[in-house]
Design an enzyme around this catalytic site. Structure first.
Site, PDB file in Angstrom:
ATOM      1  N   GLN A 205       0.819  -1.222   0.000  1.00 31.83           N
ATOM      2  CA  GLN A 205       0.000   0.000   0.000  1.00 31.83           C
ATOM      3  C   GLN A 205       0.851   1.269   0.000  1.00 31.83           C
ATOM      4  OE1 GLN A 205      -0.366  -2.543   2.157  1.00 31.83           O
ATOM      5  NE2 GLN A 205      -2.504  -3.055   2.482  1.00 31.83           N
ATOM      6  N   ASP A 246      -5.999   1.156  13.024  1.00 27.13           N
ATOM      7  CA  ASP A 246      -7.213   0.379  12.784  1.00 27.13           C
ATOM      8  C   ASP A 246      -8.048   0.258  14.049  1.00 27.13           C
ATOM      9  OD1 ASP A 246      -5.134  -0.545  10.654  1.00 27.13           O
ATOM     10  OD2 ASP A 246      -7.119  -0.989   9.857  1.00 27.13           O
ATOM     11  N   ASN A 256      -2.463  -1.494  14.264  1.00 27.98           N
ATOM     12  CA  ASN A 256      -2.337  -0.902  12.929  1.00 27.98           C
ATOM     13  C   ASN A 256      -1.592  -1.881  12.026  1.00 27.98           C
ATOM     14  OD1 ASN A 256      -2.750   1.326  11.101  1.00 27.98           O
ATOM     15  ND2 ASN A 256      -0.580   1.815  11.275  1.00 27.98           N
ATOM     16  N   LYS A 257      -1.493  -1.526  10.775  1.00 25.03           N
ATOM     17  CA  LYS A 257      -0.860  -2.354   9.734  1.00 25.03           C
ATOM     18  C   LYS A 257       0.424  -3.011  10.229  1.00 25.03           C
ATOM     19  CE  LYS A 257      -1.932  -3.063   6.414  1.00 25.03           C
ATOM     20  NZ  LYS A 257      -2.717  -4.314   6.231  1.00 25.03           N
TER      21      LYS A 257
END
Lengths: 356, 356
Positions: A205, A246, A256-257
């Site tokens: 991403q 998130d 998070n990621k």
């Protein structure tokens, strides 16, 4: 057209749009090679778009899920209130099953669900209430990102190089972005900031989306592989880190990621401030950190690069957690639309909860 | 044949072989998709193989460079000692320019160079001396790996899960490997060890080479992306880290594949022992850490995956340092063929230098 020919950073890139009886979204899996816009009136198609990560990013999937329910409100042929409610609630349940970790999904669906469960005199009234709630969620997302950006941009100085991970940009929200929103606002206010973007394997991403967004806006960006974070920090090339989230769980755990925790540990060692840009809809006051399900995705995401070819033996075992957890002590501050959450995060999060 | 049909872990995988007037090597760029063996009698072809990373890994490039000079010794039509010496030295200079960071290259070439500069009564005598020296370097590499493996394997316990980065295996040496040699020896001695391999972007040596080597040997391996290291450590999934090294500089700086430093910082935080397997030929007592050139490779290595396709916009700026530096305080011990270098590393390295 609005997507490909943007002439200014102020013209807003929207990753999701409501068309009255259909939803339109940018298929982020095709970025940066192709700017594919998908339209559908089918909520199941939207559920699949979330699962496949055509639509991704915690705020964006919350909004998309709410709009999927709104599609049922608009399109269902149900004649009785009871039948319509049951169809709406079935869609809520379907959307909840799309991805387990980001809390904005549940937050948005809870809002819609509580509207569905209200008292109505006609199906029309119910339909309108559901659409109104979904559109509020949609519009609030834009407002909230702008507000976070305004608050967060004060943390950035002229000349800063900001490291960001994954994509917490317009393509992770309705528009503008959380972490990238802060960077955009600093840039728009005239601060010369630069960005270092991590590529963010396995789904890349950072390489695909963050680079694409920033280059469209003319904000200087350098791409690195995920394992270069220690190197760039040890060379003094990073002034600040800003990432999205998130889910945030008191006393201040940041889900998070995958890779975020590694960056936070390195930032801590090198005394680089580590900021999280997260709307209050990301804060989960109900769950305990040990109950959080870390989504384990398809192993072929790691074995291949974007399903194009295998980079390893196709039968090797892999781990593919989509998220990790950064503990409160590694977080300098959380940027929300209601203000900064500062250390000690626990007290600050509780104060925020009481705030209107 | 010996390559594809290995029946036991004891049958030795050789990444480089000397054929008398040619050198044979495994093109590691094609692993794991194809087991391509290349043969050439042309030293320039070997220089290119090192530059392109067909042959890679600090020990392997040292050996290959020495064999390239040996090829000139065998094949040159030079009739006078002076002419032959000049051709040999020109090849030494050419090989030195292939890659700047790994010290084994210079170490091997210095050994050959000092032989070339000796006194000889005939070109034949010089030719034989150069070939003999190159073959000594070759054979010592196998011996040294075996010895390091024997010493290092005592550090591993039954049930350990060892995280390794990049490829410090048979495909980085003549045979057996440095970090993977240690793991192999533990496995061969009956300890049930497991490995977590990082994929190691941009060139994916972990995903391609380490996974391939370990699966051939039947040693259990799980592949992760580079940004999952923090996650696996925070979940207690890693008992020890073992990596190779491209250069070790007193008081104990470890120059190794980009990403090593990040892993060392995380290991330190999670109290996971961090071991470096490095032959004494990797120790550079002459240089200062601030003088080390970190090779910056072609940006397209980051923009693409193995030149197969772009994962980002083709004009984005990138950083592509091939190595990083881990400071002495993060290194638990260095495994060498002469014994363990333990904390404080500086004293231990100086003692080692005096040892025969």
């Amino acid at each position: 057209m609005w997507l490909t020919n943007r002439s200014s950073v102020l013209e807003m890139l929207k990753s999701i749009e409501w068309l009255g009886d259909r939803v339109r979204w940018i298929n982020t899996l095709k970025i940066p090679w192709e700017e594919e816009v998908v339209e559908s009136g089918d909520p199941e198609r939207i559920a699949q778009a979330i699962e496949r990560m055509e639509i991704r990013g915690a705020p964006a999937i919350g909004v998309a899920a709410a709009l999927a329910v709104a599609l049922v409100a608009v399109r269902s042929s149900a004649e009785s209130l009871e039948e319509l409610k049951s169809k709406l609630l079935a869609t809520v349940e379907r959307m909840k099953r799309t991805r387990p970790t980001a809390v904005n999904l549940y937050w948005a669906l809870r809002r819609v669900e509580s509207v569905i469960k209200g008292e109505y005199v006609s199906t029309r009234e119910l339909r309108e209430a559901v659409v109104r709630e979904a559109l509020s969620i949609y519009e609030e997302d834009i407002y909230v990102n702008r507000k976070m950006a305004e608050i967060g941009s004060k943390l950035l100085d002229d000349g800063d190089t900001v490291l960001t991970h994954c994509n917490a940009g317009a393509l992770a929200t309705v528009a503008y972005g959380t972490a990238l929103g802060v960077i955009r606002a600093a840039w728009e206010s005239g601060k010369r900031v630069k960005v270092i973007a991590t590529e963010t394997r396995p789904m890349l991403q950072g390489a695909r989306l963050t680079v694409w967004e920033l280059m469209k806006d003319g904000i200087p960006v350098k791409l690195i592989t995920d394992n270069m974070v220690g190197y760039v920090m040890s060379r003094g090339l990073v002034s600040k880190v800003i990432v999205g989230a998130d889910r945030v769980i008191p006393p201040g755990y940041v889900v998070n990621k995958i890779g975020t925790y590694t960056i936070a540990v390195l930032a801590n060692r090198h005394r680089v401030p580590f900021y999280v840009a997260a709307p209050t809809s990301t804060i989960d006051y109900e769950s305990k950190i040990e109950d959080i399900v870390i989504e384990e995705r398809n192993p072929d995401e790691v074995r291949t690069v974007l399903s194009k070819f295998y980079v390893t033996l196709p039968n090797v075992e892999v781990l593919n957690p989509a998220f990790d957890i950064t503990p409160p002590e590694l977080v300098t501050a959380i940027i929300t639309e209601k203000g900064l959450v500062t250390q000690p995060l626990e007290e600050s999060l509780l104060r925020l909860r009481k705030q209107p």
